[in-house]
Scaffold this motif. Structure first.
Motif, short mmCIF file in Angstrom:
data_model
loop_
_atom_site.label_atom_id
_atom_site.label_comp_id
_atom_site.label_asym_id
_atom_site.label_seq_id
_atom_site.Cartn_x
_atom_site.Cartn_y
_atom_site.Cartn_z
N GLU A 179 0.52 3.23 -2.13
CA GLU A 179 -0.29 3.41 -0.92
C GLU A 179 -0.01 2.30 0.09
N ASP A 180 0.14 1.07 -0.39
CA ASP A 180 0.49 -0.04 0.50
C ASP A 180 1.84 0.20 1.15
N ARG B 258 1.61 2.68 3.92
CA ARG B 258 0.97 2.08 5.10
C ARG B 258 1.97 1.27 5.91
#
Length: 251
Positions: free
Chosen positions: A240-241, A244
């Motif tokens: 998820e990082d 982003r």
């Protein structure tokens, strides 16, 4: 002021396999990190890797890199080997920039290097920013630091420090009337300190808190803290990082 930036990079990651080579806008993440800090006046920016694929990827994109052992227990141990390989003298300033922070603020890196150079009595410089929420203050994953009036660290902890005796309720911390500071995991070392680190026995407080910097304090070293105005951008630990950050680097 002369200083070096060393970027430890290891291929193993339980949450994000092959993380240093994760593509961000057409470049490996570790290359993005090196490029991010390349314009701050460092004498050299070098990736210290545990895998030949990282070294090859860095050199392909014009980033200096060297191989280190695969069995280092920490990034500090990896950088100690890199200091030896690069022939750095004991007083040379080395900033440890993590290889999973492609959004790191270059000015913060430079500030830590300058701060250590200005404090010859300290072995390490690091950084912190103010905590503004009770949730962060109480969160054990948010490392706190308290300092003396000269900005020397007195202690690092996962606990909410300083504890506000008259404002906190049993089992519930409250933000104290003096600033509370969150530690930023960025370090500037003297090369001699990095070389010494692997020889130091682990400290009981380090093992209890699971905070490596307490080993140096336990053995008598001083750490000076740069006070940043705001939190730095988050690093990359999870898929998820990575998603982003990728949105900020369209390829």
């Amino acid at each position: 002021m002369s200083f070096s930036v060393l970027i430890p990079a290891r291929m193993a990651s339980s949450r994000l396999p092959d993380k240093p080579l994760a593509d961000i806008g057409g470049l490996p993440m570790v290359v993005r990190v090196a490029q991010r800090v390349s314009g701050i006046g460092a004498r050299q920016v070098v990736v210290a890797a545990d895998d030949a694929r990282i070294v090859d990827a860095c050199r392909l994109h014009g980033v200096s890199a060297l191989m280190t052992r695969v069995d280092h227990p920490s990034g500090s141990d990896r950088l100690a080997e890199a200091c030896e390989a690069l022939g750095l003298s004991g007083d040379d300033v080395v900033v440890n920039v993590q290889g999973d922070e492609p959004l790191i603020d270059p000015a913060l890196v430079r500030a830590c290097a300058d701060l250590l150079a200005a404090h010859p009595d300290c072995a390490v410089a690091t950084a912190a920013h103010p905590i503004h929420s009770v949730e962060d203050f109480a969160n054990p994953n948010v490392v706190k630091v308290v300092c003396d009036q000269r900005r020397r660290a007195l202690y690092f902890s996962r606990a909410p420090i300083p504890w506000w005796r008259d404002g906190s309720r049993p089992g519930a911390a409250a933000l104290p009337p003096v600033p509370a500071w969150r530690h930023i995991g960025l370090y500037a070392y003297r090369a001699a300190t990095l070389r010494r680190f692997p020889t130091l026995s682990p400290a009981p407080l380090e093992q209890v808190e699971s905070l490596e910097q307490l080993r140096l304090m336990w053995h008598g070293e001083s750490i000076v803290v740069h006070e940043a105005l705001e939190a730095p951008a988050a690093g990359v630990d999870t898929p998820e990082d990575l998603a982003r950050v990728r949105r900020l680097f369209p390829g």
